[in-house]
Design a protein around this motif. Structure first.
Motif, mmCIF file in Angstrom:
data_model
loop_
_atom_site.group_PDB
_atom_site.id
_atom_site.type_symbol
_atom_site.label_atom_id
_atom_site.label_comp_id
_atom_site.label_asym_id
_atom_site.label_seq_id
_atom_site.Cartn_x
_atom_site.Cartn_y
_atom_site.Cartn_z
ATOM 1 N N HIS A 2 -68.639 19.787 -24.515
ATOM 2 C CA HIS A 2 -67.594 20.775 -24.263
ATOM 3 C C HIS A 2 -66.661 20.807 -25.471
ATOM 4 C CE1 HIS A 2 -68.936 20.833 -20.091
ATOM 5 N NE2 HIS A 2 -68.871 19.505 -20.097
ATOM 6 N N PRO A 3 -66.043 21.927 -25.735
ATOM 7 C CA PRO A 3 -65.148 22.025 -26.892
ATOM 8 C C PRO A 3 -64.010 21.004 -26.819
ATOM 9 C CG PRO A 3 -65.668 24.208 -26.055
ATOM 10 C CD PRO A 3 -66.196 23.233 -25.044
ATOM 11 N N ILE A 4 -63.754 20.374 -27.955
ATOM 12 C CA ILE A 4 -62.728 19.338 -28.076
ATOM 13 C C ILE A 4 -61.828 19.687 -29.256
ATOM 14 C CG2 ILE A 4 -62.322 16.908 -28.699
ATOM 15 C CD1 ILE A 4 -63.262 17.117 -25.905
ATOM 16 N N ALA A 5 -60.549 19.438 -29.109
ATOM 17 C CA ALA A 5 -59.613 19.556 -30.228
ATOM 18 C C ALA A 5 -59.265 18.154 -30.721
ATOM 19 C CB ALA A 5 -58.355 20.291 -29.798
ATOM 20 N N LEU A 6 -59.267 17.968 -32.033
ATOM 21 C CA LEU A 6 -58.953 16.675 -32.636
ATOM 22 C C LEU A 6 -57.590 16.712 -33.311
ATOM 23 C CD1 LEU A 6 -62.289 15.635 -34.432
ATOM 24 C CD2 LEU A 6 -61.500 14.993 -32.148
ATOM 25 N N ARG A 7 -56.936 15.571 -33.296
ATOM 26 C CA ARG A 7 -55.724 15.359 -34.084
ATOM 27 C C ARG A 7 -55.913 14.058 -34.859
ATOM 28 N NH1 ARG A 7 -50.403 17.051 -34.038
ATOM 29 N NH2 ARG A 7 -50.889 18.349 -32.230
ATOM 30 N N ALA A 8 -55.849 14.123 -36.184
ATOM 31 C CA ALA A 8 -55.995 12.940 -37.037
ATOM 32 C C ALA A 8 -54.659 12.659 -37.706
ATOM 33 C CB ALA A 8 -57.075 13.165 -38.087
ATOM 34 N N SER A 9 -54.149 11.451 -37.490
ATOM 35 C CA SER A 9 -52.801 11.119 -37.945
ATOM 36 C C SER A 9 -52.816 9.872 -38.817
ATOM 37 C CB SER A 9 -51.878 10.861 -36.747
ATOM 38 O OG SER A 9 -51.903 11.937 -35.836
ATOM 39 N N LEU A 10 -52.072 9.921 -39.907
ATOM 40 C CA LEU A 10 -51.784 8.728 -40.691
ATOM 41 C C LEU A 10 -50.592 8.034 -40.064
ATOM 42 C CD1 LEU A 10 -52.135 6.980 -43.292
ATOM 43 C CD2 LEU A 10 -50.458 8.516 -44.361
ATOM 44 N N GLU A 11 -50.743 6.734 -39.755
ATOM 45 C CA GLU A 11 -49.672 5.988 -39.102
ATOM 46 C C GLU A 11 -49.123 4.912 -40.037
ATOM 47 O OE1 GLU A 11 -50.767 6.280 -34.401
ATOM 48 O OE2 GLU A 11 -51.371 4.457 -35.462
ATOM 49 N N PRO A 12 -47.849 4.538 -39.864
ATOM 50 C CA PRO A 12 -47.307 3.424 -40.654
ATOM 51 C C PRO A 12 -48.091 2.144 -40.376
ATOM 52 C CG PRO A 12 -45.555 4.643 -39.548
ATOM 53 C CD PRO A 12 -46.846 5.142 -38.980
ATOM 54 N N TRP A 13 -48.313 1.344 -41.408
ATOM 55 C CA TRP A 13 -49.085 0.116 -41.206
ATOM 56 C C TRP A 13 -48.488 -1.097 -41.909
ATOM 57 C CZ3 TRP A 13 -50.329 4.023 -44.434
ATOM 58 C CH2 TRP A 13 -50.597 3.719 -45.764
ATOM 59 N N TYR A 14 -47.320 -0.942 -42.509
ATOM 60 C CA TYR A 14 -46.610 -2.134 -42.964
ATOM 61 C C TYR A 14 -45.117 -1.844 -42.994
ATOM 62 C CZ TYR A 14 -46.930 -0.023 -47.702
ATOM 63 O OH TYR A 14 -46.880 0.805 -48.783
ATOM 64 N N GLY A 15 -44.346 -2.925 -43.030
ATOM 65 C CA GLY A 15 -42.899 -2.800 -42.972
ATOM 66 C C GLY A 15 -42.214 -3.722 -43.946
ATOM 67 N N GLU A 16 -40.927 -3.972 -43.707
ATOM 68 C CA GLU A 16 -40.131 -4.763 -44.641
ATOM 69 C C GLU A 16 -40.652 -6.187 -44.791
ATOM 70 O OE1 GLU A 16 -36.065 -4.600 -43.539
ATOM 71 O OE2 GLU A 16 -35.858 -2.439 -43.862
ATOM 72 N N THR A 17 -41.185 -6.756 -43.723
ATOM 73 C CA THR A 17 -41.661 -8.141 -43.799
ATOM 74 C C THR A 17 -42.917 -8.275 -44.653
ATOM 75 O OG1 THR A 17 -42.928 -7.858 -41.756
ATOM 76 C CG2 THR A 17 -40.682 -8.721 -41.559
ATOM 77 N N ASP A 18 -43.557 -7.158 -44.988
ATOM 78 C CA ASP A 18 -44.744 -7.220 -45.836
ATOM 79 C C ASP A 18 -44.400 -7.316 -47.317
ATOM 80 O OD1 ASP A 18 -46.781 -7.189 -43.912
ATOM 81 O OD2 ASP A 18 -46.564 -5.035 -43.640
ATOM 82 N N HIS A 19 -43.147 -7.044 -47.676
ATOM 83 C CA HIS A 19 -42.665 -7.244 -49.047
ATOM 84 C C HIS A 19 -43.464 -6.448 -50.075
ATOM 85 C CE1 HIS A 19 -40.174 -10.358 -47.332
ATOM 86 N NE2 HIS A 19 -41.238 -11.000 -46.900
ATOM 87 N N VAL A 20 -43.791 -5.212 -49.736
ATOM 88 C CA VAL A 20 -44.387 -4.296 -50.704
ATOM 89 C C VAL A 20 -43.609 -2.992 -50.641
ATOM 90 C CG1 VAL A 20 -46.687 -5.310 -50.607
ATOM 91 C CG2 VAL A 20 -46.113 -3.459 -49.048
ATOM 92 N N SER A 21 -43.676 -2.227 -51.715
ATOM 93 C CA SER A 21 -42.924 -0.979 -51.755
ATOM 94 C C SER A 21 -43.522 0.048 -50.805
ATOM 95 C CB SER A 21 -42.910 -0.427 -53.180
ATOM 96 O OG SER A 21 -44.222 -0.164 -53.626
ATOM 97 N N ALA A 22 -42.747 1.059 -50.495
ATOM 98 C CA ALA A 22 -43.148 2.041 -49.496
ATOM 99 C C ALA A 22 -44.308 2.905 -49.978
ATOM 100 C CB ALA A 22 -41.962 2.930 -49.136
ATOM 101 N N MET A 23 -45.060 3.418 -49.022
ATOM 102 C CA MET A 23 -46.141 4.348 -49.306
ATOM 103 C C MET A 23 -45.550 5.723 -49.629
ATOM 104 S SD MET A 23 -49.415 4.722 -49.499
ATOM 105 C CE MET A 23 -49.838 3.117 -48.835
ATOM 106 N N HIS A 24 -46.183 6.419 -50.559
ATOM 107 C CA HIS A 24 -45.758 7.764 -50.926
ATOM 108 C C HIS A 24 -46.646 8.792 -50.231
ATOM 109 C CE1 HIS A 24 -43.224 6.362 -54.325
ATOM 110 N NE2 HIS A 24 -44.131 5.399 -54.390
ATOM 111 N N LEU A 25 -46.041 9.858 -49.772
ATOM 112 C CA LEU A 25 -46.774 10.979 -49.194
ATOM 113 C C LEU A 25 -46.773 12.135 -50.180
ATOM 114 C CD1 LEU A 25 -45.392 11.039 -45.539
ATOM 115 C CD2 LEU A 25 -47.615 10.192 -46.301
ATOM 116 N N ALA A 26 -47.942 12.670 -50.471
ATOM 117 C CA ALA A 26 -48.031 13.887 -51.274
ATOM 118 C C ALA A 26 -47.830 15.090 -50.353
ATOM 119 C CB ALA A 26 -49.388 13.966 -51.957
ATOM 120 N N PRO A 27 -47.248 16.170 -50.854
ATOM 121 C CA PRO A 27 -47.118 17.362 -50.010
ATOM 122 C C PRO A 27 -48.483 17.840 -49.533
ATOM 123 C CG PRO A 27 -45.803 17.574 -52.011
ATOM 124 C CD PRO A 27 -46.663 16.367 -52.193
ATOM 125 N N HIS A 28 -48.574 18.164 -48.253
ATOM 126 C CA HIS A 28 -49.866 18.569 -47.713
ATOM 127 C C HIS A 28 -50.240 19.969 -48.193
ATOM 128 C CE1 HIS A 28 -46.991 20.305 -44.810
ATOM 129 N NE2 HIS A 28 -47.920 21.223 -44.578
#
Length: 727
Positions: free
Chosen positions: A158-184
């Motif tokens: 049967h027809p299905i609609a998909l949603r694909a999402s990029l989710e956060p996967w690290y924070g301040e305790t990981d001690h790395v700089s933030a991920m950059h998002l390019a304009p979609h």
């Protein structure tokens, strides 16, 4: 964690992107040209009939450079982490030194109804894919063996609609700089991490990221794609790239040029070639056990360990022993329970950090020889060759003599220390053994493959520089013998005299180099090898309970023990001066009996040492333990307990692999020794590689070899079964 939006970056006009990663080689022909069909792997597929709740309930897949942890949550969402062999953070030495590069969630509408619709998630080993069935909808996830693309394919009644999402996967305790998002763009989203301020020089401007796009999907934000309309079939592609560029725009431009090449191959054609690669991989070798109660689970453990190694073993850098690409989130973890309180950690964390310990890295690579997985050994050789070349001028500067060696513990870029500033060394400071063991492994690689270019460009240059270091760095005694003073007996006894591992390694490596065919090694090199060989002292020996045994070093045995290893048994493995079919086996057996450190799992060498000594009961117990030693916090039956390392512990699985192989097949020069340590209650079907471009296929029943095929047939005359010629 938040994302940094790069509004100043040019809009991406991309559909699909290839991965670029240093020396990654995706296409690799089978080195043996094996044609016989491998056993049916479907019996060892991992099948789950209930969804999970987090990454500890994940299955691994990968193409050798890009690896995923894949799980399905209670609401039916597909979630996966993306790992990559060269995704180094600003501080590769840290516990977050090798990080994930993304976490993706795929949701369906209408959603799965857990109360009325069936569920199944299957890792299909034969083609390295994961199939998830939710009611009458199926998702297939795979990482292209020949291209750097992650694919998710949806097929439904049967027809299905998909949603694909990029989710956060690290924070301040990981001690790395933030991920950059390019304009979609209209149909793509892209993101990346970039090492800039504060990064060590070796990884400054290293940029790692991914682009996601889908057929019949559109971008609705910088982090989400959705179906343009419900459909019976949809596909999602995620493409990753690691590259060092002066500016972020350079990374984006590289993605744009790479996608053009990738677009030439349709998804269906790519999956066909991907499946063919994995079919050839499984056809290289196999071991399938029967008979005893533990036979199936040990077989599964062996197969899954080989699969996990292949999923991460063809990248720009060697496999990390402490989790490979497949580390997960844990609610409670600590580097050291004696000194650090437990705390929640992300899937970017690994105890023991991002540097390489040679002792812990080797267990995944020794089994590649008998498995015929030679392509997976090349990242190890490449990294250490770079380090040897880097270290040579430092040794000249520090000590005023030529030669080179490898630090036992170092990041991939780190120079060796100046030991003049550390007269009282600690841990691995005065640990010089790795270049000798690596030389032994490279000599085996050459014997198995016959690759003369490898011998000339890698083996001989590296081994010669290592031997030159020992020759020039240590003095001679009054009789002209080499004196290895102030030298570790691995990490267990620090700065002792004539440590057995180094003396055994020098004996083994020099004898084999001198036996190489003419034309390999210059006249000057061979003369230097002969002089050094003549100057080697004997292995240290002594008496324990009236029996002659090997000792970890020369002299009074009163050095403090600093680790739980048995350095005296390095003469058995990796240097193979003692063992089945070799002289003075009794000395080695008595040494094994007298060993102080006895434990199973992790980096213990008991499995292979017992097998090399023909001790079938001891080998069987150790191998059976390792290949069933699943981490209790994880669902996947090939994620091993952390032991002294971190989970999933690749040392544990690699040592289990190696021990099982050595129970079936060893070699002594050109002799092929079959069943040197085989228990009578294990039946087996096997196909393994042997030196001199040989494959051996056989069947064992009730402890006896009942079938044997040797390729080429001329090598059959070299086969010994339990010490006798096979008839």
């Amino acid at each position: 964690m938040g994302f940094l939006k790069n509004s100043y970056l040019p809009t991406l006009c991309l559909l699909a992107i290839n991965l670029v990663s240093g020396a990654v080689v995706y296409a690799q022909s089978d080195p043996h040209g094996l044609t016989q069909a491998s056993p049916d792997l479907s019996a060892y597929n991992v099948i789950w009939n209930e969804p999970g709740s987090g990454s500890a309930d994940s299955m691994p897949i990968g193409n050798g450079d890009v690896g995923l942890n894949v799980w399905t949550e209670k609401n039916g969402d597909l979630v996966f982490y993306i790992g990559k062999t060269d995704a180094w953070s600003e501080n590769p030495l840290g516990s977050n030194g090798l990080m994930k590069i993304g976490r993706v969630r795929v949701s369906m509408s209408p959603p799965w109804d857990a109360n009325s619709l069936p569920f199944q998630q299957v890792l299909r080993l034969q083609d390295a894919s994961i199939a998830i069935r939710e009611g009458d909808t199926t998702l297939k996830i795979w990482v292209d063996a020949n291209r750097p693309v992650i694919h998710v394919e949806e097929q439904g009644a049967h027809p299905i609609a998909l949603r694909a999402s990029l989710e956060p996967w690290y924070g301040e305790t990981d001690h790395v700089s933030a991920m950059h998002l390019a304009p979609h763009t209209t149909s793509t989203i892209a993101w990346y991490h970039r090492n800039e301020a504060g990064a060590v020089d070796a990884v400054r401007n290293l940029t790692t990221g991914a682009l996601m796009e889908g057929s019949g999907m559109k971008a609705v934000s910088d982090t989400q794609l959705v179906s343009t309309e419900p459909s019976l079939h949809q596909s999602l592609s995620i493409h990753t790239l690691t590259e060092t560029t002066e500016k972020a725009e350079g990374w984006l431009a590289a993605m744009d040029s790479l996608k053009r090449e990738d677009d030439r191959t349709a998804v269906a054609d790519a999956f066909l070639a991907h499946s063919q690669w994995w079919s050839a991989f499984w056809n290289r070798s196999w071991i399938v056990l029967g008979g005893a109660q533990d036979a199936d689970t040990v077989t599964r453990g062996y197969i899954l360990q080989r699969f996990v190694t292949a999923a991460a073993g063809r990248g720009a850098y060697p496999i990390k022993f402490n989790g490979s690409l497949f580390v997960v989130d844990h609610a409670s973890e600590t580097d050291n329970p004696k000194t650090h309180p437990s705390h929640e950690v992300s899937a970017n964390y690994r105890a023991w950090g991002g540097q390489y310990w040679f002792q812990n890295t080797r267990p995944m690579y020794w089994p590649r020889l008998a498995a015929g997985d030679f392509d997976e050994m090349l990242p190890l050789f490449r990294m250490y060759q770079r380090e040897m070349e880097q270290n040579a001028p430092l040794i000249e500067s520090y000590y005023g003599h030529p030669g080179s060696y490898l630090a036992e513990t170092a990041a991939f870029y780190a120079p060796i220390p100046d030991l003049r500033t550390k007269p009282s060394g600690r841990h691995t400071d005065y640990y010089f053994t790795p270049i000798l063991e690596l030389s032994m492994m490279m000599l085996d690689y050459f014997e198995y493959t016959g690759d003369e270019q490898f011998a000339k460009k890698t083996l001989i240059p590296m081994a010669s520089e290592g031997l030159l270091f020992f020759d020039q760095h240590f003095p001679r005694d009054a009789a002209g013998k080499l004196e290895l003073n102030n030298d570790n007996s691995i990490e267990t006894f620090w700065q002792v005299s004539d440590p057995l591992p180094d003396i055994a390694g020098l004996h083994a490596v020099l004898a084999r180099l001198l036996a190489l065919p003419n034309g390999l090694g210059s006249v000057e090199q061979r003369a230097q090898w002969e002089r050094l060989y003549a100057a080697l002292p004997d292995l240290p020996t002594g008496q324990i309970d009236g029996k002659k045994v090997l000792l970890p070093y020369t002299g009074k045995q009163d050095a403090p023990r600093k680790n739980i290893e048995n350095p005296e048994l390095y003469a058995v493995f990796p240097f193979r001066l003692y063992g089945v079919g070799r002289p003075d086996l009794r000395i080695a057996e008595d040494t094994f009996e007298a060993r102080k450190m006895r434990f199973r799992g992790c980096w213990s060498q008991d499995p292979v040492e017992a097998a090399m000594l023909g001790r079938s009961d001891d080998a069987r117990k150790s191998v059976s333990f390792n290949l069933q030693n699943v981490d209790p916090r994880m669902k996947f039956p090939g994620f091993w307990d952390r032991g002294h390392d971190y989970d999933p512990d690749e040392d544990n699985g690699g040592n289990g692999e190696l021990g099982l192989q050595a129970m079936l097949l060893q070699n002594n020069g050109r002799e092929i020794l079959l069943l040197p340590a085989w228990p009578k209650d294990w039946d087996a079907r096997f196909k393994l590689a042997a030196p001199f471009r040989t494959t051996v296929e056989g069947e064992v029943h009730h402890g006896k070899l009942v079938h044997l095929t040797v390729t080429p047939a001329s090598r059959r005359k070299d086969v010994l079964v339990n010490g006798d010629k096979f008839k």
